[in-house]
Design an enzyme around this catalytic site. Structure first.
Site: not given
Length: 708
Positions: A317, A346-348
């Site tokens: 993503k 997980k990070d954006k």
């Protein structure tokens, strides 16, 4: 946080453990500047194509030094083949009750007798081979040999008709920290030696003789007793086990009675006649099957019960929050968000690769929506069937590829920038960084951060927690307008009409509030619109905030020296889920001898099953619980089915496999920057690995000496 009563040390700010100057720069300028790739339990990057299952059993284990945890062991792969076919039920021959194995007289049989006996032996042989192989991967050679000798001694004791003394003999196989490995070991021992039982005691696996097996072996043949206990341990859904035909009704009654008395909560028994269908048929045999689990008011007929479907995949993503990605996938696949499981958040603002498992969806079904997924800045690959879901923490760590742009010196620092950068990287490689939870865990920049919601949940303030979750930011957009409307009116239905479709979590919450009302009970029901992993995330956020404060307090109070009352981890390879048995309280003598180093010190992450330091830090924890109104908190929220046992986290961690590259600007860039431009570098490309639950932004903060 307020000043500590003992010495006035404040702990509401994060500190550093390295004394270099650091440098400044910009991270996450674009998602491509911050690439995160999960490292699975076998040490593989999940972005690499593989057709292997996530947690495959392998005789070739990875180097233990490269793994935080051993790979998940799937006990369902031990196929017992204990279900007998109809032909077996037509085979005559049964010894009367009361005869031991040595006394038992089998009637002169037909070829079917020998076929039946051979099939039992073949199944038993296959079970033994597979289980022995599994044991070899779980036990070291010495322990495996001790287990073989123990099993032989028990059999010899029984064959010699010697009664077991009290207490019965037992053998310890040692402590197995990983819960899944313990479960696999329990099953493998019982499959290999069905006449033994295993019990657990604080992560220790202990083996004892099975008195139930001994009793059953007096009623039926040894092959049947072995087969039955293997069948019982395998718990294979919809399977059956059929004993050899028995013409003696009283004997069959005795077997029925024993099985129902000892295992009636698990199985049910029934006698089935052979082809003649008469009560005195010599081919009548006892068949055992597992009891069906109730599903609501009605049980599903046996023919309708199907094994759960699990599909694993790698999710890529870009600049997308993970829960938003899951919500989108859930809508497209026709499932709910709780059907997805994952090893870590997980990070954006990044490009991320992570393992996921979705249940009730086949690989073929997932592949049909690939084109729609790509439109949402996502992609899925490595799609394959697996046997189970993932759990949080089921990973070795994460690999990071980061570009820091606009490099410059710290204010009032005229030293060479290149030297500052290299010094910072080397210091953190060698000395590590304070292992804080990163700002993304709390919702960086948010008006209401996640730890405040978690505290409200721990205090059973359900309505307050909902309102905190729906508190708007200052931005004037449709989402925040809808949230503002809710706080003003508590009109869930009206808010739902204002909330954009893509805000899956908010809409799910509002739908529940519309149905159940904005009451304490209604808000409890609303929280259940979130999967368990999301509900407990908020409580973990509160515990994480307190841990960050505790780490700052500990370092400010005692510095790098390990002192009496500190907690240290005795297992160098343990992750943060280590049990209290692996945590040691430092003594005064050990402090004087400098027995331990700072990287071994751990602090508890709040929960009901943790030990606190026995020094000023322990008193600090109690003060925080009092400050937040949690003096009597047991870290269980029964209303939301949340239990938080707590764990331990190392104060200091180190990055692994660090590499870097300074990128020079081209001539055009230098001319644009003017005659005084620093011709060293304009950006830094960094690559490193971190253990599970460590944050790259925290590691970078220590390098750069800059809050980012």
């Amino acid at each position: 946080m307020e000043e500590d009563a003992d010495d006035g040390i404040r702990s509401d700010s994060l500190c550093f453990i390295n004394d270099h100057v650091g440098f400044q720069g910009s991270i996450k300028t674009s998602p491509g500047d911050f690439i995160v790739t999960e490292i699975d339990e076998l040490g593989r990057l999940v972005s690499k194509a593989t057709d292997e299952p996530l947690c495959e059993i392998s005789k070739t284990q990875p180097d233990p030094s490269n793994c935080v945890k051993k790979p998940k062991l799937n006990t369902q792969t031990v196929d017992l083949e204990c279900e007998n076919n109809e032909e077996a039920a037509n085979s005559p021959g049964r010894s009367p009750a009361g005869h031991s194995e040595g006394d038992r007289v089998q009637p002169a049989g037909s070829d079917r007798d020998s076929e039946k006996e051979n099939s039992v032996r073949c199944a038993t042989s296959k079970c033994e081979v597979e289980s022995v192989g599994l044991l070899s991967s779980l036990l070291d050679e010495s322990t495996h040999t001790s287990l073989d000798h123990f099993a032989r001694d028990v059999k010899e004791m029984w064959n010699s008709r010697t009664e077991l003394t009290e207490p019965s003999p037992e053998l310890s196989l040692g402590r197995i920290l990983d819960k899944r490995q313990r479960a696999a070991l329990h099953s493998a021992v019982r499959q290999t030696f069905p006449f033994l039982i295993t019990v657990g005691n604080n992560s220790e696996v202990v083996v004892k003789p099975s008195l139930e097996y001994k009793e059953l072996s007096h009623l039926v043949s040894e092959e049947e007793a072995l087969g039955f206990f293997r069948y019982l341990d395998a718990k294979k859904e919809n399977s059956k086990f059929t004993f050899q035909p028995d013409p003696n009704k009283d004997h069959r009654k005795a077997v029925h009675h024993f099985l129902n008395k000892k295992f009636g909560n698990l199985v049910e028994t029934k006698s089935f006649p052979g082809q003649s269908h008469s009560a005195g048929n010599p081919n009548t045999a006892i068949t055992v099957r597992f009891r069906e689990k109730a599903h609501g008011k009605r049980s599903h007929p046996e023919g309708e019960r199907r094994r759960a479907v699990y599909t694993a995949f790698t999710l890529q993503k870009e600049n997308l929050e993970m829960f938003e990605a899951i919500g989108f996938l859930a809508i497209k696949l026709g499932v709910i968000p709780s059907d997805f499981s994952y090893a870590g958040l997980k990070d954006k603002k990044a490009i991320t690769y992570q393992s996921m498992v979705v249940r009730k969806v086949t690989p073929e079904r997932l592949k049909t929506i690939e084109e729609e997924i790509k439109k949402k800045r996502m992609n899925v690959f490595n799609v394959r069937s697996v046997d189970d879901s993932l759990r949080l923490g089921q990973l070795k760590g994460n690999h990071f590829e980061i570009i820091i742009r606009n490099l410059r010196n710290q204010p009032n620092d005229s030293a060479n920038l290149r030297e500052r950068i290299l010094e910072a990287i080397e210091n953190v490689k060698n000395k590590g960084f304070v292992n804080y939870y990163g700002p993304q865990r709390f919702g960086k920049g948010k008006k209401i951060q996640t730890d405040r919601i978690g505290l409200a949940l721990l205090k059973n303030e359900m309505v307050k927690a909902i309102k905190l979750f729906l508190t708007p930011e200052d931005a004037d957009d449709p989402v925040n307008k809808a949230k503002k409307y809710f706080l003003q009116t508590e009109d869930a239905k009206g808010t739902l009409s204002l909330m954009p479709e893509f805000r899956v979590r908010e809409r799910a919450l509002l739908e529940s509030l519309h149905r159940f009302g904005v009451t304490e009970e209604g808000c409890v029901q609303a929280w259940f619109s979130f999967p368990h992993s999301m509900r407990i995330f908020y409580i973990h956020a509160y515990s994480s905030r307190v841990w960050n404060e505790a780490a700052s307090y500990r370092l400010a109070a005692y510095g790098p020296k390990v002192v009496k009352g500190d907690l240290v981890c005795l297992d160098e390879d343990a992750d943060e889920h280590l049990p209290s048995s692996k945590v040691h309280l430092v003594t005064e003598e050990e402090e004087s001898a400098d027995t331990y180093a700072l990287h071994q010190v751990v602090l508890p992450v709040l929960g009901y099953n943790v030990q606190y330091p026995e020094n000023k830090v322990g008193r600090w924890y109690q003060g925080v619980l009092g400050r937040d109104g949690l003096q009597a908190c047991r870290f269980r929220v029964p209303a939301l089915k949340l239990n938080v046992p707590g764990c331990y986290r190392h104060i200091v961690k180190h990055p692994h496999n660090v590499s870097h590259r300074l990128v020079h600007p081209d001539a055009a860039e230098l001319r644009a920057e003017g005659p005084h431009a620093d011709d060293t570098a304009s950006s830094l490309a960094l690559s490193f690995d971190l253990d599970a639950s460590c944050y790259a932004t925290v590691c970078l903060r220590e390098m750069m000496k800059d809050d980012i």
